[in-house]
Design an enzyme around this catalytic site. Structure first.
Site, PDB file in Angstrom:
ATOM      1  N   SER A  48      12.539  -2.059 -39.483  1.00  0.00           N
ATOM      2  CA  SER A  48      12.164  -2.925 -40.603  1.00  0.00           C
ATOM      3  C   SER A  48      10.820  -2.528 -41.218  1.00  0.00           C
ATOM      4  CB  SER A  48      12.132  -4.381 -40.149  1.00  0.00           C
ATOM      5  OG  SER A  48      11.299  -4.535 -39.023  1.00  0.00           O
ATOM      6  N   CYS A  78      20.472  -6.436 -38.403  1.00  0.00           N
ATOM      7  CA  CYS A  78      19.366  -6.068 -37.509  1.00  0.00           C
ATOM      8  C   CYS A  78      18.041  -5.934 -38.271  1.00  0.00           C
ATOM      9  CB  CYS A  78      19.739  -4.826 -36.706  1.00  0.00           C
ATOM     10  SG  CYS A  78      18.776  -4.716 -35.191  1.00  0.00           S
ATOM     11  N   HIS A 176      25.124  -5.068 -35.052  1.00  0.00           N
ATOM     12  CA  HIS A 176      25.529  -4.006 -35.984  1.00  0.00           C
ATOM     13  C   HIS A 176      27.047  -3.907 -36.104  1.00  0.00           C
ATOM     14  CE1 HIS A 176      21.570  -1.914 -36.185  1.00  0.00           C
ATOM     15  NE2 HIS A 176      21.425  -2.427 -34.990  1.00  0.00           N
ATOM     16  N   GLU A 178      28.614  -2.584 -38.361  1.00  0.00           N
ATOM     17  CA  GLU A 178      28.924  -1.291 -38.979  1.00  0.00           C
ATOM     18  C   GLU A 178      29.129  -0.195 -37.932  1.00  0.00           C
ATOM     19  OE1 GLU A 178      26.005  -2.743 -38.895  1.00  0.00           O
ATOM     20  OE2 GLU A 178      24.382  -1.284 -38.670  1.00  0.00           O
TER      21      GLU A 178
HETATM   22  N1  GLN Z   1      13.677  -3.348 -33.820  1.00  0.00           N
HETATM   23  C1  GLN Z   1      13.961  -2.915 -35.152  1.00  0.00           C
HETATM   24  C2  GLN Z   1      12.965  -3.500 -36.154  1.00  0.00           C
HETATM   25  O1  GLN Z   1      12.118  -4.235 -35.819  1.00  0.00           O
HETATM   26  C3  GLN Z   1      15.365  -3.274 -35.570  1.00  0.00           C
HETATM   27  C4  GLN Z   1      16.353  -2.478 -34.759  1.00  0.00           C
HETATM   28  C5  GLN Z   1      17.643  -2.183 -35.455  1.00  0.00           C
HETATM   29  O2  GLN Z   1      17.807  -2.336 -36.660  1.00  0.00           O
HETATM   30  N2  GLN Z   1      18.572  -1.695 -34.685  1.00  0.00           N
HETATM   31  O3  GLN Z   1      13.047  -3.209 -37.294  1.00  0.00           O
END
Ligand code: GLN
Length: 197
Positions: A48, A78, A176, A178
Site C-alpha cells: 500500500s 489487501c 486475494h 484474484e
Molecule cells: N502488507 C501489505 C501492505 O501493507 C499488503 C499485502 C498484500 O497486498 N498482499 O500494503
C-alpha cells in the site's frame, strides 16, 4: 462497462483476467487520462505504501481520491483495502490513503509468524458456498462506521475481525480472490456493486 485495474504496482494481471472472465472490458490504468475513462476501478494487492507513493509520482493520487468521492465503484484487495480505508493502524509515518470507506484497518494484522495462509470463509450475501481465501501479510478491519456492511470475518483469539466489507459503491477484501480460480468476488463487484453504472 470499462473496469480499470490500477497498474502502479501489485498483482494487476490476475485481476485483469478475473474481470475478463466476468465478461467486462478490463484494462490496466496508470495515467490520469486512463483513470478518467473507466467506469469502475480495482486496486490490487501489493504494497500500500508503494502504490500510494507511485500514485503521487504519477500525479493521480488526488484524481483517484476525488473519483472515489464522486461515486466511482472501487474494489480493493489487501493493499487495495488499506488504500480505501479512511484510517490505518501500524501505518508508516507518512502513509496516505485514497480513503472513502469509513473503516479502520490494521496493516499486517495477522502477525509475522503467519505471513500467509489460506482458509475457507463464508461470504454473507455473496454466495452460499464457502470460498477459499488467500491471505498474504493481510490487514484486517478493526472498526467500521454505521454505513459499512461486513461480508466476511475471521476469528482470532476469540475476536471476530472483518476481512470483507462493503460501503455502497466500495468493496474491500483482506484476501486475494484474484489468486484463485474462483471469480465470485469479482462477479459480485461487477454485478452488484457496479449495478446501474
Ligand atoms: N502488507 C501489505 C501492505 O501493507 C499488503 C499485502 C498484500 O497486498 N498482499 O500494503
Amino acid at each position: 462497462m470499462k473496469v480499470g485495474v490500477l497498474a502502479l504496482q501489485g498483482d494487476v494481471r490476475e485481476h485483469l483476467s478475473a474481470l475478463q472472465d466476468c465478461g467486462v472490458e478490463a484494462l490496466s490504468v496508470r495515467r490520469a487520462s486512463e483513470i478518467e475513462q473507466v467506469d469502475a476501478l480495482v486496486i490490487p494487492g501489493g504494497e500500500s505504501t508503494t502504490i500510494a507513493h507511485l500514485a503521487q509520482t504519477f500525479d493521480v493520487f488526488d484524481l483517484i481520491t476525488s473519483r472515489i468521492k464522486s461515486g466511482l465503484p472501487v474494489y480493493g484487495s489487501c493493499a487495495g483495502m488499506i488504500l480505501l480505508a479512511d484510517r490505518v493502524l501500524d501505518a508508516t509515518a507518512d502513509q496516505r490513503t485514497f480513503g472513502g470507506m469509513d473503516i479502520t484497518v490494521r496493516r499486517n494484522a495477522f502477525g509475522r509468524q503467519v505471513d500467509s495462509f489460506e482458509i475457507d470463509i463464508a461470504m454473507a450475501g455473496i454466495t452460499s458456498h464457502a470460498m477459499r481465501a488467500v491471505f498474504i501479510r493481510a490487514p484486517w478491519v478493526e472498526q467500521i462506521g454505521p454505513d459499512v456492511e461486513v461480508l466476511a470475518a475471521v476469528t482470532r483469539e476469540g475476536v471476530s475481525h472483518p476481512v470483507a466489507v462493503r460501503q455502497g459503491r466500495l468493496l474491500a477484501t483482506s484476501f486475494h480472490p484474484e489468486l484463485t480460480q474462483d471469480n465470485r468476488i469479482h462477479q459480485y463487484f461487477v454485478q452488484e456493486v457496479c449495478k446501474g453504472v
